[in-house]
Design a protein around this motif. Structure first.
Motif, PDB file in Angstrom:
ATOM      1  N   PHE A 237      -6.406   5.693  -3.839  1.00  0.00           N
ATOM      2  CA  PHE A 237      -5.452   5.910  -2.746  1.00  0.00           C
ATOM      3  C   PHE A 237      -6.036   6.812  -1.671  1.00  0.00           C
ATOM      4  CE2 PHE A 237      -1.934   8.437  -0.937  1.00  0.00           C
ATOM      5  CZ  PHE A 237      -1.161   7.422  -0.406  1.00  0.00           C
ATOM      6  N   TRP A 238      -6.721   7.885  -2.074  1.00  0.00           N
ATOM      7  CA  TRP A 238      -7.262   8.820  -1.081  1.00  0.00           C
ATOM      8  C   TRP A 238      -8.353   8.159  -0.247  1.00  0.00           C
ATOM      9  CZ3 TRP A 238      -3.548  11.880  -1.178  1.00  0.00           C
ATOM     10  CH2 TRP A 238      -3.027  12.415  -2.346  1.00  0.00           C
ATOM     11  N   GLN A 239      -9.165   7.309  -0.858  1.00  0.00           N
ATOM     12  CA  GLN A 239     -10.236   6.640  -0.115  1.00  0.00           C
ATOM     13  C   GLN A 239      -9.667   5.637   0.898  1.00  0.00           C
ATOM     14  OE1 GLN A 239     -10.141   7.094  -3.347  1.00  0.00           O
ATOM     15  NE2 GLN A 239     -12.006   8.230  -3.897  1.00  0.00           N
ATOM     16  N   VAL A 240      -8.649   4.884   0.472  1.00  0.00           N
ATOM     17  CA  VAL A 240      -8.073   3.882   1.371  1.00  0.00           C
ATOM     18  C   VAL A 240      -7.368   4.534   2.547  1.00  0.00           C
ATOM     19  CG1 VAL A 240      -6.335   2.058   1.536  1.00  0.00           C
ATOM     20  CG2 VAL A 240      -7.848   2.148  -0.434  1.00  0.00           C
TER      21      VAL A 240
ATOM     22  N   GLN B  12      -9.430  -9.064 -11.487  1.00  0.00           N
ATOM     23  CA  GLN B  12     -10.068 -10.327 -11.117  1.00  0.00           C
ATOM     24  C   GLN B  12     -10.428 -10.448  -9.642  1.00  0.00           C
ATOM     25  OE1 GLN B  12      -8.333 -13.935 -12.983  1.00  0.00           O
ATOM     26  NE2 GLN B  12      -6.858 -12.548 -13.976  1.00  0.00           N
ATOM     27  N   ALA B  13      -9.783  -9.677  -8.769  1.00  0.00           N
ATOM     28  CA  ALA B  13     -10.025  -9.841  -7.330  1.00  0.00           C
ATOM     29  C   ALA B  13     -11.399  -9.309  -6.955  1.00  0.00           C
ATOM     30  CB  ALA B  13      -8.940  -9.121  -6.537  1.00  0.00           C
ATOM     31  N   THR B  14     -12.232 -10.170  -6.396  1.00  0.00           N
ATOM     32  CA  THR B  14     -13.581  -9.776  -5.961  1.00  0.00           C
ATOM     33  C   THR B  14     -13.668  -9.596  -4.454  1.00  0.00           C
ATOM     34  OG1 THR B  14     -14.287 -12.091  -5.767  1.00  0.00           O
ATOM     35  CG2 THR B  14     -14.605 -11.004  -7.904  1.00  0.00           C
ATOM     36  N   THR B  15     -12.619 -10.023  -3.730  1.00  0.00           N
ATOM     37  CA  THR B  15     -12.645  -9.920  -2.267  1.00  0.00           C
ATOM     38  C   THR B  15     -12.085  -8.591  -1.780  1.00  0.00           C
ATOM     39  OG1 THR B  15     -10.511 -11.050  -2.210  1.00  0.00           O
ATOM     40  CG2 THR B  15     -12.496 -12.407  -1.917  1.00  0.00           C
ATOM     41  N   LEU B  16     -11.536  -7.788  -2.696  1.00  0.00           N
ATOM     42  CA  LEU B  16     -10.915  -6.534  -2.311  1.00  0.00           C
ATOM     43  C   LEU B  16     -11.800  -5.348  -2.670  1.00  0.00           C
ATOM     44  CD1 LEU B  16      -7.202  -7.118  -3.443  1.00  0.00           C
ATOM     45  CD2 LEU B  16      -8.241  -7.574  -1.213  1.00  0.00           C
ATOM     46  N   ARG B  17     -11.917  -4.434  -1.746  1.00  0.00           N
ATOM     47  CA  ARG B  17     -12.666  -3.198  -2.002  1.00  0.00           C
ATOM     48  C   ARG B  17     -11.827  -2.232  -2.829  1.00  0.00           C
ATOM     49  NH1 ARG B  17     -13.161   1.545   1.394  1.00  0.00           N
ATOM     50  NH2 ARG B  17     -15.005   2.763   0.822  1.00  0.00           N
ATOM     51  N   HIS B  18     -10.534  -2.186  -2.548  1.00  0.00           N
ATOM     52  CA  HIS B  18      -9.602  -1.350  -3.301  1.00  0.00           C
ATOM     53  C   HIS B  18      -8.296  -2.111  -3.452  1.00  0.00           C
ATOM     54  CE1 HIS B  18     -11.890   2.391  -3.394  1.00  0.00           C
ATOM     55  NE2 HIS B  18     -12.176   2.225  -2.117  1.00  0.00           N
ATOM     56  N   MET B  19      -7.604  -1.849  -4.547  1.00  0.00           N
ATOM     57  CA  MET B  19      -6.254  -2.354  -4.750  1.00  0.00           C
ATOM     58  C   MET B  19      -5.426  -1.208  -5.315  1.00  0.00           C
ATOM     59  SD  MET B  19      -4.953  -5.707  -6.817  1.00  0.00           S
ATOM     60  CE  MET B  19      -3.195  -6.083  -6.940  1.00  0.00           C
ATOM     61  N   ILE B  20      -4.358  -0.847  -4.588  1.00  0.00           N
ATOM     62  CA  ILE B  20      -3.603   0.363  -4.895  1.00  0.00           C
ATOM     63  C   ILE B  20      -2.173  -0.015  -5.273  1.00  0.00           C
ATOM     64  CG2 ILE B  20      -2.874   2.617  -4.043  1.00  0.00           C
ATOM     65  CD1 ILE B  20      -5.919   2.198  -4.148  1.00  0.00           C
ATOM     66  N   ALA B  21      -1.699   0.578  -6.358  1.00  0.00           N
ATOM     67  CA  ALA B  21      -0.287   0.501  -6.728  1.00  0.00           C
ATOM     68  C   ALA B  21       0.355   1.852  -6.456  1.00  0.00           C
ATOM     69  CB  ALA B  21      -0.135   0.132  -8.197  1.00  0.00           C
ATOM     70  N   TYR B  22       1.582   1.825  -5.997  1.00  0.00           N
ATOM     71  CA  TYR B  22       2.281   3.098  -5.785  1.00  0.00           C
ATOM     72  C   TYR B  22       3.768   2.907  -6.036  1.00  0.00           C
ATOM     73  CZ  TYR B  22       4.042   1.596  -1.198  1.00  0.00           C
ATOM     74  OH  TYR B  22       4.686   0.930  -0.175  1.00  0.00           O
ATOM     75  N   ASP B  23       4.423   4.002  -6.251  1.00  0.00           N
ATOM     76  CA  ASP B  23       5.863   4.056  -6.438  1.00  0.00           C
ATOM     77  C   ASP B  23       6.325   5.406  -5.900  1.00  0.00           C
ATOM     78  OD1 ASP B  23       8.406   3.444  -7.128  1.00  0.00           O
ATOM     79  OD2 ASP B  23       8.109   3.486  -9.296  1.00  0.00           O
ATOM     80  N   TYR B  24       7.601   5.566  -5.729  1.00  0.00           N
ATOM     81  CA  TYR B  24       8.093   6.853  -5.261  1.00  0.00           C
ATOM     82  C   TYR B  24       9.430   7.155  -5.919  1.00  0.00           C
ATOM     83  CZ  TYR B  24      10.817   3.950  -2.020  1.00  0.00           C
ATOM     84  OH  TYR B  24      11.643   3.003  -1.479  1.00  0.00           O
ATOM     85  N   SER B  25       9.724   8.433  -6.012  1.00  0.00           N
ATOM     86  CA  SER B  25      10.973   8.867  -6.632  1.00  0.00           C
ATOM     87  C   SER B  25      11.405  10.169  -5.984  1.00  0.00           C
ATOM     88  CB  SER B  25      10.779   9.074  -8.136  1.00  0.00           C
ATOM     89  OG  SER B  25       9.815  10.096  -8.375  1.00  0.00           O
ATOM     90  N   ASP B  26      12.697  10.412  -6.013  1.00  0.00           N
ATOM     91  CA  ASP B  26      13.256  11.672  -5.524  1.00  0.00           C
ATOM     92  C   ASP B  26      13.374  12.623  -6.705  1.00  0.00           C
ATOM     93  OD1 ASP B  26      13.841  11.040  -2.682  1.00  0.00           O
ATOM     94  OD2 ASP B  26      15.063   9.487  -3.600  1.00  0.00           O
ATOM     95  N   SER B  27      12.662  13.730  -6.634  1.00  0.00           N
ATOM     96  CA  SER B  27      12.575  14.657  -7.757  1.00  0.00           C
ATOM     97  C   SER B  27      13.013  16.051  -7.339  1.00  0.00           C
ATOM     98  CB  SER B  27      11.135  14.702  -8.293  1.00  0.00           C
ATOM     99  OG  SER B  27      10.704  13.413  -8.671  1.00  0.00           O
TER     100      SER B  27
END
Length: 867
Positions: free
Chosen positions: A182-185, A147-162
């Motif tokens: 993610f790479w573009q941002v 729904q967000a029209t004001t954002l060029r990108h919206m990124i979700a991330y998480d991390y884990s120790d593997s």
């Protein structure tokens, strides 16, 4: 045009050549040698005037005067090496501390983030009624993303120790999983290979550090297959060495940690569920976005808040209501460090002011010795402006030397600060002395030169020339003006020092209270290490429980280990709902509590005592829980909690667990916060994804750790232990920002106290030196030596007491600024203020007494002969 020095040196030779040629012409006309020489000189004219005219054309007057001032200043610095060294060392301390702290402030607060468009980066999350509890779940992220029209990108991330296995070698690495864009941002460009796009989760992207250290910079590794937690992935790219995006740790993590990624992979985003019920599972993300060009943060915030509120009304979930949080990413990264760094920078500036006052005191004491010199200069034509300019040039010379020393000291201090407290402040490891910091250091040096140089310069240029040059112009008593100025400087130094001592004392008391452990709690003897259950062989819970039991049993049997236990480490929270009570729809935070799954020996191993009921057994019936006294007070006030039942969703829907024991409150994870209500349940009752192993050892835990880890790793070599440290080290890490503040503020206070003591000593010693004849007369007339000591000390302590009084008033107002940085102590703690006052008063008294004692035991005959 400005001529070079060799051109100016050639001027005498040109004048000689011109005179010699004219002399030869006169000899050719029949003159005698003497007449020819005299006629040539008369024709050329005044040699000195010609030189001045030529120099006036070749060199601008201001530059020539500047060179003369610089030469005189250098001569003055060399003339008194001990005095100059004292000034330069003092300035080095003040400028070095200020420059070091400014370099940290510049990096953390002013330096742009490492994104192509740092000013357009936003942090996106939601929060409940408790602002400290912020989380972005997969349902909200999917709605915002669509729904967000004001954002060029919206990124979700998480991390884990593997666990990464390559070429038969296993290593523990941190992998960040991020969504498309993610790479573009971040502006990433591959060093080797090609970056994955979309939701290609089978490709692993390595950081340059892992590429260099673990794969030995092998350029042929692209396309190589590796195992990550038992799953086959392909190395698709290597990132450049300077790729370090600022990513933020989990808010729900009990232990604060930096996201120091070793590898990246793409994340698969699940669509939002069509029907949301009590059993709907969601995933928790970290999220950030990039504004479209020309869109303000206020527009984005208004849009996101509007549709998030609409979603909350039209599609309520069982997670309670929340509000949208949209803030600049820089603000979210900096967090509470902004106030702490502001306080530390202000403290550094206070030290700089004390430094300037100290140097001004030294120069004022020197002014008395230079009165005749300045009077002679003024008597032969030097005007007041010329004298001031020369004296400021000397001050600038000291400041330049102090600035050079300060930059070297600042560089060393930055290395020490980063080495000791790398995780205490966000972006601290990025701190460098760049061009901007060097420019500020130069400005500080110039500013200090003006601050400490103007007063002595004005005092000297106002010298009475005739009175000073008269025989016997020196008076028996010291110059009242110089002494008054020196005492005023002492008052200022003492006042500023009291402010720093009070602030450092409050910080120390706060940290001391946090690290004063109750009897029976000895975290320095408890070794901890973490293991996560990774790989296809541990997809079933039974396999995870079997591995946890094997690890615990082997640890308990190792030599040197007195006891061992496991815990999931307060890895989640739950709503504590008593049997018969409805599930609250609002104000859910007031019913929440951290939850830990533990083995039977965990509470006793870390030092908890049993308040009532019983401990867990090694084999515990399903549906038993322990609670701490804080939860008993909150939810069972006036009621015996033993035998009461609470909702237990980890056992099954509509199931309840029985409270079998109440344990004492113990802060073993967050020692800088009040004790929270907590629930403990047996580890065999729940799903395990990883555990923390705790062992109480007889010897040195750090020395025994490698051997213990090696022995435990033989149970399953594919699983690795990490975060191996003592519990005490983990607790210290949890308050790293507070220790960072204490270290720096304490250093500033110590330096300020030393400078203030030197300032007091210098003024009293100068007073004694100037009053040598007066003291000799008093002693010759029968004055008791003790009375002379009392007189000198009382006069010196008047300035000290005035400074203490003013400093206490200033400290009372200033310590309000650090109230949010304290724990368990008020910002106006009377014992701390009293101790700071007593400490500085005693040191100032000693500084006054030392020269007074020396003066009292001088021989009157020697004193009366002194000039």
């Amino acid at each position: 045009m400005i001529r070079r020095r060799p051109d100016l040196d050639d001027l005498d030779r040109e004048i000689r050549d011109h005179t010699e040629r004219e002399t030869e012409d006169n000899l050719a006309r029949g003159m005698s040698p003497d007449e020819a020489r005299a006629a040539a000189v008369r024709k050329f004219g005044n040699v000195t005037r010609v030189k001045e005219d030529v120099r006036g054309v070749w060199i601008p007057g201001w530059l020539d005067r500047l060179r003369q001032d610089a030469r005189d200043a250098a001569r003055q610095v060399r003339r008194s090496p001990a005095f100059s060294l004292a000034i330069v060392v003092t300035l080095t301390l003040g400028i070095g501390l200020t420059t070091a702290i400014y370099s940290v402030v510049n990096t953390v607060l002013l330096k742009p983030l490492t994104y192509p468009h740092p000013d357009r980066m936003l942090w996106l999350t939601t929060q409940g009624k408790d602002p400290a509890h912020q989380v972005m779940n997969s349902i909200d992220f999917a709605n915002w993303h669509s729904q967000a029209t004001t954002l060029r990108h919206m990124i979700a991330y998480d991390y884990s120790d593997s666990t990464l296995v390559a070429d038969g070698e296993a290593a523990r690495i941190r992998i960040v999983s991020a969504s498309d864009g993610f790479w573009q941002v971040t502006g990433a460009q591959p060093f080797l290979g090609a970056l994955p796009e979309g939701q290609d989760t089978q490709v692993l992207v390595l950081t340059h550090r892992v590429f260099r250290d673990q794969f030995h910079a092998d350029p042929n590794l692209i396309g190589r297959a590796v195992s990550v937690d038992g799953r086959q992935l392909t190395i698709g790219a290597v990132l450049p060495e300077d790729f370090e995006p600022q990513l933020i740790e989990h808010d729900w993590s009990m232990v604060r940690e930096r996201v120091d990624a070793a590898a990246y992979r793409m994340m698969t985003l699940q669509p939002p569920p069509k029907v949301i019920g009590p059993t709907t599972q969601v995933r928790l993300y970290q999220a950030f976005g990039e504004l479209k060009e020309g869109v303000s943060i206020e527009q984005a915030r208004a849009e996101i808040e509007a549709f998030h509120a609409r979603e909350q009304r039209e599609h309520p979930t069982g997670f309670g209501t929340s509000t949208a949080v949209v803030v600049p990413m820089r603000d979210r990264i900096v967090g509470p460090s902004r106030r702490a760094l502001g306080v530390l920078l202000a403290a550094a500036l206070v030290v700089l002011l004390i430094t300037c006052a100290n140097v001004a005191n030294l120069l004022l004491s020197r002014a008395s010795e230079r009165r005749k010199e300045i009077a002679l200069r003024m008597s032969v034509g030097s005007g007041p402006l010329r004298v001031v300019r020369q004296l400021l040039a000397e001050s600038m010379g000291y400041a330049v030397l102090g600035g050079i020393g300060g930059v070297l000291l600042a560089r060393w201090l930055v290395d020490v600060i980063v080495g000791l407290n790398a995780t205490a402040v966000p972006r601290l490891t990025e701190t460098t002395l760049d061009v901007g910091v060097m420019a500020v250091a130069a400005a500080i040096s110039i500013g200090t030169a003006l601050l400490f140089g103007v007063g002595p310069a004005i005092a000297l240029c106002s010298t009475n020339v005739q009175e000073t040059l008269k025989d016997g112009g020196r008076s028996v008593s010291a110059s009242r003006r110089v002494l008054a100025s020196g005492r005023a400087m002492v008052t200022l130094q003492v006042a500023l020092t009291i402010v720093l001592l009070a602030g450092a004392g409050l910080m120390f008391k706060s940290v001391w209270q946090m690290t004063t452990y109750p009897q029976g709690f000895a975290p320095g003897k408890v070794l901890t290490m973490r293991i996560d259950f990774r790989g296809p062989q541990y997809r079933e819970q039974q396999a995870r429980h079997d591995l946890a039991a094997s690890i615990l049993a082997k640890a308990q049997g190792l030599p040197g280990i007195r006891d061992a236990a496991i815990s999931t480490g307060r890895d989640s929270t739950m709503l504590v709902i008593r049997e018969g009570d409805p599930i609250p729809q609002e104000d859910r935070e007031s019913h929440a509590a951290p939850v830990s799954s533990i083995s039977a020996g965990f509470p006793r191993l870390i030092g908890m005592s049993l308040a009532s009921g019983r401990w867990f057994e090694e084999v515990e019936p399903s549906g038993s829980v322990l609670i701490n006294q804080a939860l008993a007070r909150r939810d069972y006030s006036g009621v015996d909690p033993l035998g009461q039942r609470i909702r237990a969703p980890w056992i099954g829907p509509d199931r309840y667990a029985t409270i079998v024991g109440v344990v004492s409150d113990l802060k073993y994870a967050e020692i800088d916060a009040d004790t929270k209500p907590e629930v403990f349940f047996h580890h065999t009752d729940v799903s395990l994804f990883g555990v923390t192993l705790l062992m109480r050892v007889d010897g040195d835990p750090v020395a025994m750790a490698p051997g213990i880890r090696k022995q435990l790793s033989t149970i399953d070599p594919t699983q690795s232990f990490y975060d191996v440290q003592t519990m005490e080290a983990a607790l210290a890490e949890s308050i790293a920002p507070r220790r960072f503040n204490l270290l720096l503020l304490g250093t500033f206070a110590l330096v300020a106290m030393v400078l203030a003591a030197l300032g007091v000593y210098g003024v009293v010693a100068y007073s004694v030196a100037e009053r040598t004849q007066e003291i000799g007369i008093r002693l010759a007339l029968g004055a008791e030596r003790a009375r002379v000591v009392r007189m000198i000390v009382s006069q010196g302590m008047k300035s000290v007491l005035a400074g203490i009084a003013g400093g206490l008033v200033a400290a009372y107002a200033a310590t309000r600024l650090i109230a949010g940085l304290l724990y368990g102590v008020g910002s106006h703690d009377a014992p701390t203020f009293a101790l700071a006052t007593l400490l500085l008063g005693v040191i100032a008294f000693i500084a006054c007494a030392a020269p007074a004692m020396r003066a009292a035991f001088v021989d009157p005959v020697v004193a009366l002969r002194a000039e």
